[in-house]
Design an enzyme around this catalytic site. Sequence first.
Site, short mmCIF file in Angstrom:
data_model
loop_
_atom_site.label_atom_id
_atom_site.label_comp_id
_atom_site.label_asym_id
_atom_site.label_seq_id
_atom_site.Cartn_x
_atom_site.Cartn_y
_atom_site.Cartn_z
N ASN A 101 -60.97 47.66 -7.41
CA ASN A 101 -62.30 47.97 -7.95
C ASN A 101 -62.11 48.81 -9.21
OD1 ASN A 101 -64.88 48.82 -8.50
ND2 ASN A 101 -65.15 49.99 -6.60
N LYS A 120 -64.30 49.80 -11.20
CA LYS A 120 -65.48 50.65 -11.47
C LYS A 120 -65.86 50.51 -12.95
CE LYS A 120 -64.06 53.43 -7.57
NZ LYS A 120 -63.94 54.72 -6.90
N HIS A 155 -71.21 50.06 -2.33
CA HIS A 155 -70.24 51.12 -2.64
C HIS A 155 -70.92 52.48 -2.59
CE1 HIS A 155 -67.19 53.51 -4.57
NE2 HIS A 155 -66.34 52.54 -4.30
N GLU A 157 -70.62 55.01 -4.33
CA GLU A 157 -71.06 55.55 -5.63
C GLU A 157 -72.47 55.06 -5.96
OE1 GLU A 157 -67.57 54.37 -7.83
OE2 GLU A 157 -66.43 55.94 -6.82
N GLU A 203 -64.67 53.07 3.48
CA GLU A 203 -64.28 54.00 2.43
C GLU A 203 -64.92 55.36 2.68
OE1 GLU A 203 -63.09 51.75 -1.34
OE2 GLU A 203 -65.27 51.84 -1.40
N GLY A 263 -61.39 58.87 -4.84
CA GLY A 263 -61.11 59.53 -6.12
C GLY A 263 -60.71 60.99 -6.00
N SER A 307 -58.39 56.77 -2.27
CA SER A 307 -57.11 57.37 -2.68
C SER A 307 -55.89 56.60 -2.17
CB SER A 307 -57.04 58.84 -2.26
OG SER A 307 -58.04 59.59 -2.94
#
Length: 247
Positions: A10, A12, A94, A96, A164, A170, A210
């Site tokens: 991904n 992003k 996701h 985010e 996730e 991250g 990560s």
Amino acid sequence: MARKFFVGGNFKSNGTTTQIKSIIEGLNQASLNPNVEVIISPPAIYLPLAKEIASNGVQVAAQNVYDKGNGAYTGEISAAQLKDVGVNWVIIGHSERRALLGESDKFVASKTKAALAGGLSVILCIGESLEEREAGTTIDVVTRQLKAVADEVSDWSNIVIAYEPVWAIGTGKVATTEQAQEVHAAIRKWLRETVSDKAAEETRILYGGSVTDKNSKELATQPDVDGFLVGGASLKPAFVDIINSAA
Ligand code: 13P
């Protein structure tokens, strides 16, 4: 049926034309384990470029899709438009987008339904926040997120689940193999009880958060870890080592 190991990258909102070309050319030339399904997900504007140049079995996914067809939806992209440019996969839900853009479980479920109906396969992302983990509600959160989709969708054969944990994304703080395996096993149990034995046996459950070439081999040894969804490390040459870390 054995579950084919699956590794997604991904990207992003990262990359330029030059950088994305260079990442894809690296993958095209790499020696990739043929028993691994590999998918890259660049920003939408680079999807046709990625489709055009990716070879070596590398597939392409969008990072989002809208739950309506074509029409007066400024800024959105439909499943039909993704199919039109040859994109067959989409990442939905996701964290985010859930956190920053307020996407609800219901909206994620609606987009998943629309994507599947439009002929796309879906990488469905779920995961708990740090607060939720510390409160001991991880399994409740991920099964609530899954249930919203199960309310809309009965056929899970074109869904890959990506677990996730938000606190691992991250941050450099990867889940331990035990933490990942525990949640993956709970997801599989939920699939068995809520969807079907077939879905429990065949649905790939990826870990994301990560993942690097340093921790992927050990995570891949877990019986319910069927691959990875990789963010930052998918932009680097070591992504190839993550792809090839399948046990
Ligand atoms: P990182 O691998 O950068 O932690 O991101 C994970 C992720 O969000 C993949 O979708």
